[in-house]
Design an enzyme around this catalytic site. Sequence first.
Site, PDB file in Angstrom:
ATOM      1  N   THR A  33       0.827  -1.212   0.000  1.00  0.00           N
ATOM      2  CA  THR A  33       0.000   0.000   0.000  1.00  0.00           C
ATOM      3  C   THR A  33       0.857   1.256   0.000  1.00  0.00           C
ATOM      4  O   THR A  33       0.486   2.281  -0.561  1.00  0.00           O
ATOM      5  CB  THR A  33      -0.911  -0.007   1.256  1.00  0.00           C
ATOM      6  OG1 THR A  33      -1.771  -1.128   1.152  1.00  0.00           O
ATOM      7  CG2 THR A  33      -1.741   1.245   1.363  1.00  0.00           C
ATOM      8  N   TYR A  46      -7.940   1.106  -4.025  1.00  0.00           N
ATOM      9  CA  TYR A  46      -6.604   1.420  -4.544  1.00  0.00           C
ATOM     10  C   TYR A  46      -5.920   0.140  -4.999  1.00  0.00           C
ATOM     11  O   TYR A  46      -6.361  -0.966  -4.702  1.00  0.00           O
ATOM     12  CB  TYR A  46      -5.748   2.128  -3.487  1.00  0.00           C
ATOM     13  CG  TYR A  46      -5.354   1.236  -2.335  1.00  0.00           C
ATOM     14  CD1 TYR A  46      -6.224   1.001  -1.272  1.00  0.00           C
ATOM     15  CD2 TYR A  46      -4.114   0.588  -2.321  1.00  0.00           C
ATOM     16  CE1 TYR A  46      -5.876   0.163  -0.232  1.00  0.00           C
ATOM     17  CE2 TYR A  46      -3.754  -0.257  -1.281  1.00  0.00           C
ATOM     18  CZ  TYR A  46      -4.635  -0.456  -0.244  1.00  0.00           C
ATOM     19  OH  TYR A  46      -4.289  -1.295   0.783  1.00  0.00           O
ATOM     20  N   THR A 112       1.758  -4.326   4.317  1.00  0.00           N
ATOM     21  CA  THR A 112       1.604  -4.671   5.737  1.00  0.00           C
ATOM     22  C   THR A 112       0.991  -6.061   5.961  1.00  0.00           C
ATOM     23  O   THR A 112       1.144  -6.624   7.040  1.00  0.00           O
ATOM     24  CB  THR A 112       0.721  -3.621   6.456  1.00  0.00           C
ATOM     25  OG1 THR A 112      -0.570  -3.611   5.840  1.00  0.00           O
ATOM     26  CG2 THR A 112       1.337  -2.246   6.404  1.00  0.00           C
ATOM     27  N   ASP A 113       0.313  -6.609   4.933  1.00  0.00           N
ATOM     28  CA  ASP A 113      -0.418  -7.866   5.150  1.00  0.00           C
ATOM     29  C   ASP A 113       0.473  -9.008   5.636  1.00  0.00           C
ATOM     30  O   ASP A 113       0.073  -9.790   6.501  1.00  0.00           O
ATOM     31  CB  ASP A 113      -1.136  -8.305   3.864  1.00  0.00           C
ATOM     32  CG  ASP A 113      -2.347  -7.437   3.552  1.00  0.00           C
ATOM     33  OD1 ASP A 113      -2.713  -6.595   4.390  1.00  0.00           O
ATOM     34  OD2 ASP A 113      -2.925  -7.600   2.465  1.00  0.00           O
ATOM     35  N   LYS A 185       0.193  -7.977  12.916  1.00  0.00           N
ATOM     36  CA  LYS A 185      -0.746  -6.996  12.388  1.00  0.00           C
ATOM     37  C   LYS A 185      -2.045  -7.217  13.147  1.00  0.00           C
ATOM     38  O   LYS A 185      -2.581  -8.331  13.155  1.00  0.00           O
ATOM     39  CB  LYS A 185      -0.928  -7.189  10.876  1.00  0.00           C
ATOM     40  CG  LYS A 185      -1.830  -6.129  10.258  1.00  0.00           C
ATOM     41  CD  LYS A 185      -1.836  -6.157   8.732  1.00  0.00           C
ATOM     42  CE  LYS A 185      -2.746  -5.043   8.221  1.00  0.00           C
ATOM     43  NZ  LYS A 185      -2.774  -4.924   6.759  1.00  0.00           N
ATOM     44  N   GLU A 306      -2.140 -29.735  28.066  1.00  0.00           N
ATOM     45  CA  GLU A 306      -3.126 -30.797  27.829  1.00  0.00           C
ATOM     46  C   GLU A 306      -2.627 -31.832  26.818  1.00  0.00           C
ATOM     47  O   GLU A 306      -3.212 -32.895  26.681  1.00  0.00           O
ATOM     48  CB  GLU A 306      -4.438 -30.185  27.328  1.00  0.00           C
ATOM     49  CG  GLU A 306      -5.202 -29.452  28.418  1.00  0.00           C
ATOM     50  CD  GLU A 306      -6.539 -28.954  27.911  1.00  0.00           C
ATOM     51  OE1 GLU A 306      -7.445 -29.773  27.665  1.00  0.00           O
ATOM     52  OE2 GLU A 306      -6.675 -27.723  27.753  1.00  0.00           O
TER      53      GLU A 306
HETATM   54  N1  ASP Z   1      -2.535  -5.502   0.694  1.00  0.00           N
HETATM   55  C1  ASP Z   1      -1.537  -4.534   1.074  1.00  0.00           C
HETATM   56  C2  ASP Z   1      -0.198  -5.243   1.145  1.00  0.00           C
HETATM   57  O1  ASP Z   1       0.105  -5.892   2.090  1.00  0.00           O
HETATM   58  C3  ASP Z   1      -1.889  -3.886   2.364  1.00  0.00           C
HETATM   59  C4  ASP Z   1      -0.875  -2.902   2.881  1.00  0.00           C
HETATM   60  O2  ASP Z   1       0.224  -2.743   2.421  1.00  0.00           O
HETATM   61  O3  ASP Z   1      -1.216  -2.229   3.891  1.00  0.00           O
HETATM   62  O4  ASP Z   1       0.544  -5.140   0.246  1.00  0.00           O
END
Ligand code: ASP
Length: 349
Positions: A33, A46, A112-113, A185, A306
């Site tokens: 992103t 986007y 971020t994913d 995340k 367990e």
């Molecule tokens: N889908 C995006 C990615 O991980 C989300 C992001 O970057 O926040 O590339």
Amino acid sequence: MKQIKLILMALCCVSFIASAQKPTVYVLATGGTIAGEGKTEVNSAYTSGAITVDELLSAVPEINDIATIKGEQVANIGSQDMNDEVWLKLSKRVNELLKKSDVHAIVITHGTDTQEETAYFLNLTVKSDKPVILVGSMRPSTAISADGPRNIYNAVACAVDKSSKGKGVMVVMDDRILGADDLSKTNTLSVGTFQNPNFGELGIVYNGKPVYSREPMKRHTSKSEFDVSHLDKLPRVEIILSYSNATDLFVNAAVNAGVKGIVTAGVGNGNLTTVMQNALAAAVKNGVAVVRSSRIATGPTAQWDEIDDDKLGFSASWFVNPYRARVLLMLALTKTNNYKEIQRMFTEY
Ligand code: ASP
């Protein structure tokens, strides 16, 4: 006239010396992103990985005041498509660059994913104490209050600071510094999505300077035993979730597909339905390594609770969540598939 010339020459020399003294930071771009482009400034739709590293860096000219920046495009993908090939390419390039005495640090722009997975992979395969910092954003570059430029500035500011050495791979976002050892995340949309939910963040960025408050205690980077420099692929490991009524369907499918390892995202302290546990025990007998982790966000998946891991030949992931556990098991399997040895790794990393 002669005097003006002399003053100009002196000024040139001063700026040349100042730029020669600035630390060199490589920015390796992989997409996400942070490199995303939206249709309008307010619309949430986007495309990830749409702009290049040069366009990305031109939004933060201030980084050139604190470092000599060199940009490289390693990939340009949404990190939902991150894969072993890019991981190996990235790790090898980071190691190659950090061997050079004139390279001070690396900043990696990344979606971020799956950032927690890539950060952990590099934390275990980079052979250097120099700073390696991943950075992303939750808003695309075209959004109002895009968080990317500030995050990039902060990442470079941390990368050039001496106090950032030897702390393993880090993520800098939302004015916070997070360790790769416990990265998660935690929110699908918020700019403060990343947390170190078990151990707490490493520090904050304040007025363009890192302020650290903890050291990672787990083995990482130069103290890691894993070496991918000679590898062009990694052992296949899948993650399988447990839940009420979970059957042996996915365990059997994974075994039939020839996986080398399975990480479970179990309930509670990594517990599994009996039918799934039996299928996993049979998988171990067929040479598949099984690591129990948990779908719960915090706390260890501990041994001797367990489930009798020793009896079944399982290893427990302790504080390593299923996504990072998959990374560690892939690397572990490049060396061994002995469950006790794998258990040692899960207590040390
Ligand atoms: N889908 C995006 C990615 O991980 C989300 C992001 O970057 O926040 O590339």
